[in-house]
Design an enzyme around this catalytic site. Structure first.
Site, PDB file in Angstrom:
ATOM      1  N   ASN A  16       0.880  -1.213   0.095  1.00  0.00           N
ATOM      2  CA  ASN A  16      -0.107  -0.017  -0.190  1.00  0.00           C
ATOM      3  C   ASN A  16       0.780   1.478  -0.065  1.00  0.00           C
ATOM      4  O   ASN A  16       0.430   2.280  -0.558  1.00  0.00           O
ATOM      5  CB  ASN A  16      -1.040   0.065   1.308  1.00  0.00           C
ATOM      6  CG  ASN A  16      -2.278  -0.940   0.716  1.00  0.00           C
ATOM      7  OD1 ASN A  16      -3.159  -0.431   0.218  1.00  0.00           O
ATOM      8  ND2 ASN A  16      -2.204  -2.066   1.723  1.00  0.00           N
ATOM      9  N   MET A  92       0.539  -2.721  12.192  1.00  0.00           N
ATOM     10  CA  MET A  92       0.114  -3.975  13.047  1.00  0.00           C
ATOM     11  C   MET A  92       0.018  -3.811  14.640  1.00  0.00           C
ATOM     12  O   MET A  92      -0.117  -4.757  15.373  1.00  0.00           O
ATOM     13  CB  MET A  92       0.743  -5.233  12.583  1.00  0.00           C
ATOM     14  CG  MET A  92       0.688  -5.660  11.238  1.00  0.00           C
ATOM     15  SD  MET A  92      -0.829  -5.590  10.561  1.00  0.00           S
ATOM     16  CE  MET A  92      -1.613  -7.105  11.242  1.00  0.00           C
ATOM     17  N   VAL A  94      -2.178  -1.324  17.749  1.00  0.00           N
ATOM     18  CA  VAL A  94      -3.133  -0.613  17.999  1.00  0.00           C
ATOM     19  C   VAL A  94      -2.700   0.704  18.614  1.00  0.00           C
ATOM     20  O   VAL A  94      -1.918   0.446  19.801  1.00  0.00           O
ATOM     21  CB  VAL A  94      -4.209  -1.545  19.014  1.00  0.00           C
ATOM     22  CG1 VAL A  94      -5.470  -0.636  19.531  1.00  0.00           C
ATOM     23  CG2 VAL A  94      -4.623  -2.860  18.554  1.00  0.00           C
ATOM     24  N   HIS A 111      -8.041  -1.298   5.900  1.00  0.00           N
ATOM     25  CA  HIS A 111      -8.354  -2.424   6.379  1.00  0.00           C
ATOM     26  C   HIS A 111      -9.042  -3.521   5.305  1.00  0.00           C
ATOM     27  O   HIS A 111      -9.883  -2.993   4.652  1.00  0.00           O
ATOM     28  CB  HIS A 111      -9.395  -2.270   7.710  1.00  0.00           C
ATOM     29  CG  HIS A 111      -9.583  -3.924   8.372  1.00  0.00           C
ATOM     30  ND1 HIS A 111      -8.813  -4.256   9.205  1.00  0.00           N
ATOM     31  CD2 HIS A 111     -10.712  -4.458   8.133  1.00  0.00           C
ATOM     32  CE1 HIS A 111      -9.339  -5.675   9.417  1.00  0.00           C
ATOM     33  NE2 HIS A 111     -10.633  -5.333   8.907  1.00  0.00           N
ATOM     34  N   ASP A 147     -10.336  -0.385  14.225  1.00  0.00           N
ATOM     35  CA  ASP A 147     -10.952  -0.527  12.921  1.00  0.00           C
ATOM     36  C   ASP A 147     -12.530   0.015  12.901  1.00  0.00           C
ATOM     37  O   ASP A 147     -13.509  -0.392  12.316  1.00  0.00           O
ATOM     38  CB  ASP A 147     -11.060  -1.924  12.245  1.00  0.00           C
ATOM     39  CG  ASP A 147      -9.645  -2.520  12.069  1.00  0.00           C
ATOM     40  OD1 ASP A 147      -8.754  -1.737  11.910  1.00  0.00           O
ATOM     41  OD2 ASP A 147      -9.407  -3.727  12.432  1.00  0.00           O
TER      42      ASP A 147
HETATM   43  C1  GRF Z   1      -3.350  -4.908   3.806  1.00  0.00           C
HETATM   44  O1  GRF Z   1      -4.064  -6.037   3.536  1.00  0.00           O
HETATM   45  C2  GRF Z   1      -3.905  -3.701   4.838  1.00  0.00           C
HETATM   46  O2  GRF Z   1      -5.425  -3.665   4.466  1.00  0.00           O
HETATM   47  C3  GRF Z   1      -3.735  -4.575   6.129  1.00  0.00           C
HETATM   48  O3  GRF Z   1      -2.490  -5.014   6.034  1.00  0.00           O
HETATM   49  C4  GRF Z   1      -2.065  -5.316   4.819  1.00  0.00           C
HETATM   50  C5  GRF Z   1      -0.882  -4.579   4.640  1.00  0.00           C
HETATM   51  O4  GRF Z   1      -0.440  -4.879   3.279  1.00  0.00           O
HETATM   52  N1  GRF Z   1      -4.096  -3.320   7.297  1.00  0.00           N
HETATM   53  P1  GRF Z   1       0.953  -4.069   2.662  1.00  0.00           P
HETATM   54  O5  GRF Z   1       1.977  -4.209   3.852  1.00  0.00           O
HETATM   55  O6  GRF Z   1       0.317  -2.650   2.426  1.00  0.00           O
HETATM   56  O7  GRF Z   1       1.419  -4.819   1.588  1.00  0.00           O
END
Ligand code: GRF
Length: 200
Positions: A16, A92, A94, A111, A147
């Site tokens: 992302n 990852m 909170v 999410h 979330d």
């Molecule tokens: C994604 O599925 C996001 O929605 C979730 O963790 C994953 C992260 O993927 N929170 P990346 O590290 O961006 O490839």
């Protein structure tokens, strides 16, 4: 806000983050990633950032007992970088209430489910197990819950009878890479307000 200054928090792969780097590079998102912060020194996201010259910082997780102090340090790093928005892109941990209160409606999370269904870990597995016919992703403002903040953008994908967790994850991820830049663009354009839970 116009050219938004983004602090992106990652824990792993960083696809992302890469989608944001690419959207900015292609002129689809008027923003600058001013820092990438991770709780893990081995996060691939850090490599992606360094490749394009984005400053990175690592704050190794110090355990639940130090959550407040930990996020105090991250808040300071965000302020030092003069970031307008904090983007949780596969981060990852909170967040603690102190950082959420310090940056109201300035923290955004992605999410891999259609919230409020399947918050928390392994959302794709939860969706498959439940037997839903459609899944997807949600980009939302972060509040003090998990979330649970006001929703900015959602994208839907079908779930097929023979789907594996991996296949569903990949299908959702394609949509995540579209949804995240779209949501940040919306927020930076500033033409929104919060009405109750709704972002209008
Ligand atoms: C994604 O599925 C996001 O929605 C979730 O963790 C994953 C992260 O993927 N929170 P990346 O590290 O961006 O490839």
């Amino acid at each position: 806000m116009s050219v938004g200054r983004l602090a992106v928090l990652v824990s792993g792969r960083g696809s992302n983050l890469q989608a944001l780097i690419d959207a900015i590079g292609q002129g689809d998102l008027e923003a600058e990633i001013v820092t990438v912060i991770s709780d893990r020194g081995d996060a691939l996201g850090l490599v992606r950032a360094e490749k394009v010259g984005i400053p990175t910082r690592v704050f190794p997780w110090r355990g639940d007992a130090h959550r407040e102090d930990y996020f105090e340090d991250i808040s300071e790093a965000v302020c030092e970088a003069q970031a307008d928005l904090i983007i949780l892109a596969g981060f990852m941990r909170v967040l603690s209430p102190n950082i959420v209160q310090r940056f109201p409606h300035r923290i955004i999370n992605i999410h891999p489910s259609l919230l409020p269904a399947f918050p928390g870990l392994r959302a794709q597995r939860q969706a498959l197990k439940y037997g839903v016919k459609f899944a997807g992703c949600t980009v939302h403002f972060v509040d003090e819950g998990v979330d649970s903040g006001p929703i900015l953008v959602q994208k839907v994908v079908p779930v097929y009878p023979d789907d594996t967790e991996k296949a569903l994850e990949e299908r959702i991820l394609i949509q995540e890479h579209i949804a995240l830049p779209e949501a940040i663009r919306l927020v930076l354009e500033g033409k929104w307000e919060i009405q109750g839970r709704r972002v209008v």
